[in-house]
Each structure stands twice: as C-alpha cells, then as structure tokens.
Write a protein that holds these residues in place. Structure first.
Motif, mmCIF file in Angstrom:
data_model
loop_
_atom_site.group_PDB
_atom_site.id
_atom_site.type_symbol
_atom_site.label_atom_id
_atom_site.label_comp_id
_atom_site.label_asym_id
_atom_site.label_seq_id
_atom_site.Cartn_x
_atom_site.Cartn_y
_atom_site.Cartn_z
ATOM 1 N N ARG A 140 0.827 -1.224 0.000
ATOM 2 C CA ARG A 140 0.000 0.000 0.000
ATOM 3 C C ARG A 140 0.851 1.259 0.000
ATOM 4 O O ARG A 140 0.431 2.298 -0.499
ATOM 5 C CB ARG A 140 -0.941 -0.007 1.200
ATOM 6 C CG ARG A 140 -2.086 -0.969 1.005
ATOM 7 C CD ARG A 140 -3.092 -0.890 2.126
ATOM 8 N NE ARG A 140 -4.228 -1.750 1.834
ATOM 9 C CZ ARG A 140 -4.858 -2.467 2.721
ATOM 10 N NH1 ARG A 140 -4.503 -2.418 4.002
ATOM 11 N NH2 ARG A 140 -5.868 -3.230 2.381
ATOM 12 N N ALA A 141 2.060 1.151 0.540
ATOM 13 C CA ALA A 141 2.967 2.297 0.570
ATOM 14 C C ALA A 141 3.749 2.422 -0.740
ATOM 15 O O ALA A 141 4.526 3.366 -0.911
ATOM 16 C CB ALA A 141 3.926 2.167 1.753
ATOM 17 N N GLY A 142 3.586 1.458 -1.644
ATOM 18 C CA GLY A 142 4.295 1.510 -2.921
ATOM 19 C C GLY A 142 5.639 0.782 -2.912
ATOM 20 O O GLY A 142 6.489 1.044 -3.747
ATOM 21 N N PHE A 143 5.838 -0.107 -1.950
ATOM 22 C CA PHE A 143 7.045 -0.944 -1.821
ATOM 23 C C PHE A 143 8.338 -0.152 -1.602
ATOM 24 O O PHE A 143 9.379 -0.506 -2.159
ATOM 25 C CB PHE A 143 7.204 -1.855 -3.050
ATOM 26 C CG PHE A 143 6.037 -2.760 -3.284
ATOM 27 C CD1 PHE A 143 5.869 -3.906 -2.527
ATOM 28 C CD2 PHE A 143 5.104 -2.471 -4.271
ATOM 29 C CE1 PHE A 143 4.779 -4.755 -2.738
ATOM 30 C CE2 PHE A 143 4.016 -3.313 -4.497
ATOM 31 C CZ PHE A 143 3.857 -4.452 -3.731
ATOM 32 N N PRO A 144 8.334 0.880 -0.762
ATOM 33 C CA PRO A 144 9.559 1.681 -0.615
ATOM 34 C C PRO A 144 10.738 0.915 -0.011
ATOM 35 O O PRO A 144 11.870 1.050 -0.482
ATOM 36 C CB PRO A 144 9.121 2.829 0.308
ATOM 37 C CG PRO A 144 7.972 2.264 1.091
ATOM 38 C CD PRO A 144 7.273 1.355 0.117
ATOM 39 N N GLU A 145 10.500 0.125 1.019
ATOM 40 C CA GLU A 145 11.604 -0.566 1.685
ATOM 41 C C GLU A 145 12.169 -1.686 0.814
ATOM 42 O O GLU A 145 13.386 -1.844 0.714
ATOM 43 C CB GLU A 145 11.148 -1.121 3.037
ATOM 44 C CG GLU A 145 10.849 -0.012 4.049
ATOM 45 C CD GLU A 145 10.477 -0.560 5.414
ATOM 46 O OE1 GLU A 145 11.056 -1.583 5.830
ATOM 47 O OE2 GLU A 145 9.601 0.046 6.055
ATOM 48 N N VAL A 146 11.295 -2.444 0.165
ATOM 49 C CA VAL A 146 11.762 -3.538 -0.687
ATOM 50 C C VAL A 146 12.490 -2.971 -1.907
ATOM 51 O O VAL A 146 13.543 -3.485 -2.303
ATOM 52 C CB VAL A 146 10.595 -4.451 -1.109
ATOM 53 C CG1 VAL A 146 11.072 -5.563 -2.022
ATOM 54 C CG2 VAL A 146 9.908 -5.040 0.117
ATOM 55 N N SER A 147 11.958 -1.910 -2.488
ATOM 56 C CA SER A 147 12.619 -1.272 -3.635
ATOM 57 C C SER A 147 13.999 -0.761 -3.259
ATOM 58 O O SER A 147 14.950 -0.907 -4.033
ATOM 59 C CB SER A 147 11.771 -0.112 -4.165
ATOM 60 O OG SER A 147 10.548 -0.598 -4.674
ATOM 61 N N LEU A 150 16.449 -3.531 -3.286
ATOM 62 C CA LEU A 150 16.861 -3.904 -4.644
ATOM 63 C C LEU A 150 17.908 -2.935 -5.175
ATOM 64 O O LEU A 150 18.862 -3.345 -5.829
ATOM 65 C CB LEU A 150 15.656 -3.919 -5.585
ATOM 66 C CG LEU A 150 14.795 -5.161 -5.583
ATOM 67 C CD1 LEU A 150 13.599 -4.977 -6.515
ATOM 68 C CD2 LEU A 150 15.579 -6.391 -5.983
ATOM 69 N N GLU A 151 17.691 -1.648 -4.898
ATOM 70 C CA GLU A 151 18.615 -0.620 -5.380
ATOM 71 C C GLU A 151 19.995 -0.749 -4.750
ATOM 72 O O GLU A 151 21.003 -0.503 -5.410
ATOM 73 C CB GLU A 151 18.037 0.762 -5.120
ATOM 74 C CG GLU A 151 16.831 1.072 -5.992
ATOM 75 C CD GLU A 151 16.114 2.349 -5.589
ATOM 76 O OE1 GLU A 151 16.656 3.136 -4.801
ATOM 77 O OE2 GLU A 151 14.986 2.548 -6.104
ATOM 78 N N THR A 152 20.049 -1.148 -3.486
ATOM 79 C CA THR A 152 21.334 -1.274 -2.803
ATOM 80 C C THR A 152 21.948 -2.654 -2.954
ATOM 81 O O THR A 152 23.077 -2.869 -2.550
ATOM 82 C CB THR A 152 21.211 -0.958 -1.298
ATOM 83 O OG1 THR A 152 20.347 -1.939 -0.693
ATOM 84 C CG2 THR A 152 20.676 0.442 -1.062
ATOM 85 N N GLY A 155 19.958 -8.356 0.046
ATOM 86 C CA GLY A 155 19.095 -9.510 -0.132
ATOM 87 C C GLY A 155 19.479 -10.392 -1.307
ATOM 88 O O GLY A 155 18.871 -11.399 -1.552
ATOM 89 N N GLU A 156 20.508 -9.980 -2.073
ATOM 90 C CA GLU A 156 20.941 -10.802 -3.197
ATOM 91 C C GLU A 156 21.681 -12.030 -2.680
ATOM 92 O O GLU A 156 22.340 -11.986 -1.646
ATOM 93 C CB GLU A 156 21.849 -10.007 -4.128
ATOM 94 C CG GLU A 156 21.115 -8.936 -4.897
ATOM 95 C CD GLU A 156 22.030 -8.176 -5.844
ATOM 96 O OE1 GLU A 156 23.190 -8.565 -6.008
ATOM 97 O OE2 GLU A 156 21.566 -7.179 -6.407
ATOM 98 N N ASP A 157 21.591 -13.120 -3.424
ATOM 99 C CA ASP A 157 22.331 -14.333 -3.069
ATOM 100 C C ASP A 157 23.818 -14.050 -3.166
ATOM 101 O O ASP A 157 24.275 -13.343 -4.049
ATOM 102 C CB ASP A 157 21.971 -15.500 -4.003
ATOM 103 C CG ASP A 157 20.555 -15.993 -3.772
ATOM 104 O OD1 ASP A 157 20.001 -15.712 -2.693
ATOM 105 O OD2 ASP A 157 20.007 -16.661 -4.674
ATOM 106 N N GLU A 158 24.532 -14.593 -2.225
ATOM 107 C CA GLU A 158 25.985 -14.365 -2.226
ATOM 108 C C GLU A 158 26.709 -15.532 -2.803
ATOM 109 O O GLU A 158 26.277 -16.603 -2.877
ATOM 110 C CB GLU A 158 26.451 -14.134 -0.777
ATOM 111 C CG GLU A 158 25.799 -12.877 -0.229
ATOM 112 C CD GLU A 158 26.162 -12.624 1.228
ATOM 113 O OE1 GLU A 158 27.038 -13.322 1.764
ATOM 114 O OE2 GLU A 158 25.566 -11.748 1.810
#
Length: 158
Positions: A140-147, A150-152, A155-158
């Motif tokens: 509902r907030a537009g996915f600010p934290e998850v986005s 992704l930008e930083t 959460g990517e696999d190492e």
C-alpha cells in the motif's frame, strides 16, 4: 541469504497448479479467470481498459470477452458516453466462480495444514498473518523498503 528458500512462493505455485486443473474442469482457463477477475473488480470496464490492464492485444480481448459472454460469465451493455463501445459486467455465474476458486484454494490449504498439531497450526497461522499484514502495508505504501533493498543490492544471493 533467503532463509525461507522461497517456500511461500513454491507452495503458492502448487496451489495454483491444483486450482488451474480444477478450474479447467469447469471450462475456465487462467487467462479467462484473470479477465473475469478484472471485470468483477471494475464493473462497467471497456475492452480497451481491459487490454491495457492485462497487456493483451485487441483480438485476444475480443475473443476472450465473446467466449466469456457465451459461457454466461459476462454481459455487455451499451456505453452511454460512447455508443461505439460497450461496458462489461460480471454475472452471478462469475461471482460463483470466484467462490469456487476460493473453495478450491481453501481445500488445498486445509489439506496442507492437516498434519500439523493444533499448536503448530495456530503458531504458523499467526506468523503467516503477521507476514501478510507486513507485506500488505508495504504494498500500500508503494514498496519503498523492498525497492530500496533492490537498489542497494541487499538480499541478493551471495
């Protein structure tokens, strides 16, 4: 690293496979169900609006609308603002289909939880609800934290 190993997604995929199989037995495919779902949530929608929302071409939208109308899931009414277009509405049969899909999914989830103890089931459902509410709030907030993650690259696999 993803500790969940995307298990929620994998379970949802299995539920979808089962639901699709059962819906096909009723003569409805997933593309048709998506079409019906959109019309149910936007009564009086035009085929042009449906094409834009579902990203389908004009021919596919026309064929799907005609098929669903012939099956008794949709009705067309003249658009009072533009006599060249028609508005689409879901029928009671389409509403029953929604309930049918929910019943199919419910049956699968009940089966899935059957072998858990009552205590484990209660704990799992409580945590699952907490996760759902958190995801809904983020959506509902537009996915600010998850986005931002992704930008930083977090959460990517190492």
């Amino acid at each position: 690293m993803d500790q969940s190993r995307r298990q929620i997604t994998k379970i949802a995929r299995e539920v979808t496979k089962f639901t699709v199989r059962e819906m096909k037995a009723e003569g409805i495919g997933t593309a048709e169900f998506d079409f019906i779902h959109l019309v149910r949530h936007h009564p009086g929608i035009t085929q042009t609006q449906i094409r834009d929302a579902l990203k389908i071409d004009k021919g596919a939208a026309a064929r799907r609308a005609a098929s669903l109308e012939a099956k008794g899931y949709l009705v067309r009414r003249e658009n009072p603002n533009d006599h060249r277009s028609q508005l689409l509405y879901a029928t009671e049969k389409a509403e029953g289909l929604r309930n049918s899909k929910a019943a199919i999914e419910q049956t699968f989830y009940e089966w899935l939880l059957d072998e858990l103890s009552e205590s484990d089931r209660d704990s799992f459902c409580r945590v699952l609800n907490d996760l759902y509410l958190r995801s809904k709030k983020e959506a509902r907030a537009g996915f600010p934290e998850v986005s931002a993650r992704l930008e930083t690259g977090a959460g990517e696999d190492e």
